[in-house]
Design a protein around this motif. Structure first.
Motif, PDB file in Angstrom:
ATOM      1  N   PRO A  92       0.827  -1.299   0.063  1.00 37.89           N
ATOM      2  CA  PRO A  92      -0.040  -0.081   0.195  1.00 37.89           C
ATOM      3  C   PRO A  92       0.879   1.063   0.099  1.00 37.89           C
ATOM      4  N   LEU A  93       0.339   2.375  -0.533  1.00 35.42           N
ATOM      5  CA  LEU A  93       1.125   3.672  -0.757  1.00 35.42           C
ATOM      6  C   LEU A  93       0.323   4.686   0.139  1.00 35.42           C
ATOM      7  N   LEU A  94       1.440   5.382   0.802  1.00 32.93           N
ATOM      8  CA  LEU A  94       0.745   6.355   1.705  1.00 32.93           C
ATOM      9  C   LEU A  94       1.473   7.785   1.295  1.00 32.93           C
ATOM     10  N   THR A  95       0.553   9.028   1.769  1.00 37.47           N
ATOM     11  CA  THR A  95       1.031  10.268   1.678  1.00 37.47           C
ATOM     12  C   THR A  95       0.736  11.079   2.851  1.00 37.47           C
ATOM     13  N   CYS A  96       1.753  11.994   2.804  1.00 36.95           N
ATOM     14  CA  CYS A  96       1.651  12.734   3.950  1.00 36.95           C
ATOM     15  C   CYS A  96       1.216  14.320   3.560  1.00 36.95           C
ATOM     16  N   PRO A  97      -0.097  14.444   3.589  1.00 40.36           N
ATOM     17  CA  PRO A  97      -0.827  15.593   2.963  1.00 40.36           C
ATOM     18  C   PRO A  97      -0.169  16.870   3.516  1.00 40.36           C
ATOM     19  N   GLY A  98       0.115  17.846   2.750  1.00 37.37           N
ATOM     20  CA  GLY A  98       0.529  19.029   2.816  1.00 37.37           C
ATOM     21  C   GLY A  98       2.037  19.049   2.987  1.00 37.37           C
ATOM     22  N   ALA A  99       2.782  18.031   3.077  1.00 40.47           N
ATOM     23  CA  ALA A  99       4.145  17.868   3.289  1.00 40.47           C
ATOM     24  C   ALA A  99       4.902  18.051   2.009  1.00 40.47           C
ATOM     25  N   GLY A 100       4.277  18.071   0.792  1.00 34.27           N
ATOM     26  CA  GLY A 100       4.915  18.274  -0.569  1.00 34.27           C
ATOM     27  C   GLY A 100       5.411  17.111  -1.109  1.00 34.27           C
ATOM     28  N   ASP A 101       5.883  17.108  -2.533  1.00 36.68           N
ATOM     29  CA  ASP A 101       6.169  15.913  -3.098  1.00 36.68           C
ATOM     30  C   ASP A 101       6.794  14.803  -2.742  1.00 36.68           C
ATOM     31  N   GLY A 102       7.815  15.133  -2.002  1.00 36.58           N
ATOM     32  CA  GLY A 102       8.766  14.246  -1.432  1.00 36.58           C
ATOM     33  C   GLY A 102       8.307  13.321  -0.315  1.00 36.58           C
ATOM     34  N   TYR A 103       6.983  13.663   0.110  1.00 33.79           N
ATOM     35  CA  TYR A 103       6.358  12.879   0.833  1.00 33.79           C
ATOM     36  C   TYR A 103       4.969  12.286   0.462  1.00 33.79           C
ATOM     37  N   ALA A 104       4.753  12.055  -0.964  1.00 31.23           N
ATOM     38  CA  ALA A 104       3.808  11.460  -1.627  1.00 31.23           C
ATOM     39  C   ALA A 104       4.278  10.028  -2.186  1.00 31.23           C
ATOM     40  N   ASN A 105       3.380   8.958  -1.910  1.00 34.32           N
ATOM     41  CA  ASN A 105       3.402   7.790  -2.491  1.00 34.32           C
ATOM     42  C   ASN A 105       4.539   7.065  -2.083  1.00 34.32           C
ATOM     43  N   TRP A 106       4.600   6.989  -0.742  1.00 34.12           N
ATOM     44  CA  TRP A 106       5.773   6.141   0.170  1.00 34.12           C
ATOM     45  C   TRP A 106       5.172   4.804   0.278  1.00 34.12           C
ATOM     46  N   SER A 107       5.920   3.757   0.105  1.00 39.48           N
ATOM     47  CA  SER A 107       5.114   2.217   0.478  1.00 39.48           C
ATOM     48  C   SER A 107       5.187   2.236   1.934  1.00 39.48           C
ATOM     49  N   LEU A 108       4.334   1.375   2.384  1.00 43.03           N
ATOM     50  CA  LEU A 108       4.276   1.175   3.852  1.00 43.03           C
ATOM     51  C   LEU A 108       5.635   0.724   4.224  1.00 43.03           C
ATOM     52  N   ARG A 109       6.324   0.054   3.386  1.00 39.73           N
ATOM     53  CA  ARG A 109       7.750  -1.077   3.598  1.00 39.73           C
ATOM     54  C   ARG A 109       8.751   0.426   3.991  1.00 39.73           C
ATOM     55  N   ARG A 110       8.461   1.525   2.850  1.00 41.08           N
ATOM     56  CA  ARG A 110       9.399   2.623   3.339  1.00 41.08           C
ATOM     57  C   ARG A 110       9.285   3.406   4.554  1.00 41.08           C
ATOM     58  N   LEU A 111       8.012   3.469   4.592  1.00 40.82           N
ATOM     59  CA  LEU A 111       7.563   4.155   5.932  1.00 40.82           C
ATOM     60  C   LEU A 111       7.845   3.751   7.271  1.00 40.82           C
ATOM     61  N   VAL A 112       7.456   2.340   7.222  1.00 38.27           N
ATOM     62  CA  VAL A 112       8.138   1.593   8.465  1.00 38.27           C
ATOM     63  C   VAL A 112       9.605   1.789   8.821  1.00 38.27           C
ATOM     64  N   ALA A 113      10.362   1.507   7.415  1.00 41.99           N
ATOM     65  CA  ALA A 113      11.877   1.658   7.586  1.00 41.99           C
ATOM     66  C   ALA A 113      12.410   2.866   8.242  1.00 41.99           C
ATOM     67  N   GLN A 114      11.650   4.065   7.493  1.00 41.92           N
ATOM     68  CA  GLN A 114      12.045   5.272   8.135  1.00 41.92           C
ATOM     69  C   GLN A 114      11.590   5.919   9.642  1.00 41.92           C
ATOM     70  N   TYR A 115      10.427   5.415   9.998  1.00 41.77           N
ATOM     71  CA  TYR A 115       9.876   5.858  11.139  1.00 41.77           C
ATOM     72  C   TYR A 115       9.687   4.603  12.202  1.00 41.77           C
ATOM     73  N   ILE A 116       9.930   3.656  12.030  1.00 43.49           N
ATOM     74  CA  ILE A 116       9.620   2.412  12.892  1.00 43.49           C
ATOM     75  C   ILE A 116       8.300   2.118  13.370  1.00 43.49           C
ATOM     76  N   THR A 117       7.919   3.228  14.071  1.00 40.16           N
ATOM     77  CA  THR A 117       6.597   3.069  14.852  1.00 40.16           C
ATOM     78  C   THR A 117       5.532   3.950  14.294  1.00 40.16           C
ATOM     79  N   LEU A 118       4.282   3.512  13.628  1.00 42.11           N
ATOM     80  CA  LEU A 118       3.430   4.145  13.589  1.00 42.11           C
ATOM     81  C   LEU A 118       2.122   3.907  14.366  1.00 42.11           C
ATOM     82  N   ARG A 119       1.410   5.274  14.518  1.00 41.61           N
ATOM     83  CA  ARG A 119       0.122   4.809  15.389  1.00 41.61           C
ATOM     84  C   ARG A 119      -1.078   5.426  14.811  1.00 41.61           C
ATOM     85  N   LYS A 120      -2.365   4.999  15.213  1.00 45.14           N
ATOM     86  CA  LYS A 120      -3.363   5.594  14.546  1.00 45.14           C
ATOM     87  C   LYS A 120      -3.611   7.102  15.060  1.00 45.14           C
ATOM     88  N   ALA A 121      -3.898   8.055  14.173  1.00 45.31           N
ATOM     89  CA  ALA A 121      -4.292   9.392  14.249  1.00 45.31           C
ATOM     90  C   ALA A 121      -5.472   9.426  15.184  1.00 45.31           C
TER      91      ALA A 121
END
Length: 121
Positions: A92-121
């Motif tokens: 699945p692909l994710l986007t961080c709205p309002g953060a710019g093109d560099g934060y669009a269409n990240w794979s879940l794998r990439r996001l977890v590798a970058q931030y380790i922990t994600l929690r529901k907003a």
């Protein structure tokens, strides 16, 4: 072990459906086979179904189940949301709205590798 069932439902016409029950290894094999096949209308619809199974609102990655309809916070406090699209491997692909093109269409794998922990907003 692969298992197949067939069911028939009569509405105004007869509709046949097929369900496959696969082990994770068998599912990965099927993704490889279907993904490598030349795309026709039929193979494309099968590929889309394989990439997004019926329980497509939940995706499990590294033992953690993610609700694809929810928003998630990274360790910096930024909000990420699933786009509804997937990459070529089915992630699945994710986007961080309002953060710019560099934060669009990240794979879940990439996001977890970058931030380790994600929690529901």
């Amino acid at each position: 072990m692969a298992e197949a069932t067939q069911s028939v439902r009569t509405v105004t016409t007869e509709v046949k459906t097929f369900t496959l029950t696969l082990s994770p290894e068998e599912f990965e094999w099927l993704k490889d086979v279907v993904g490598a096949a030349p795309f026709t209308a039929t193979s494309r619809s099968v590929w889309e179904a394989v990439k997004s199974p019926a329980n497509g609102d939940v995706y499990t990655y590294e033992g953690v189940s993610y609700d694809l309809t929810a928003k998630y916070l990274d360790t910096s406090g930024d909000t990420w949301e699933f786009t509804g699209a997937r990459d070529s491997s089915g992630q699945p692909l994710l986007t961080c709205p309002g953060a710019g093109d560099g934060y669009a269409n990240w794979s879940l794998r990439r996001l977890v590798a970058q931030y380790i922990t994600l929690r529901k907003a």
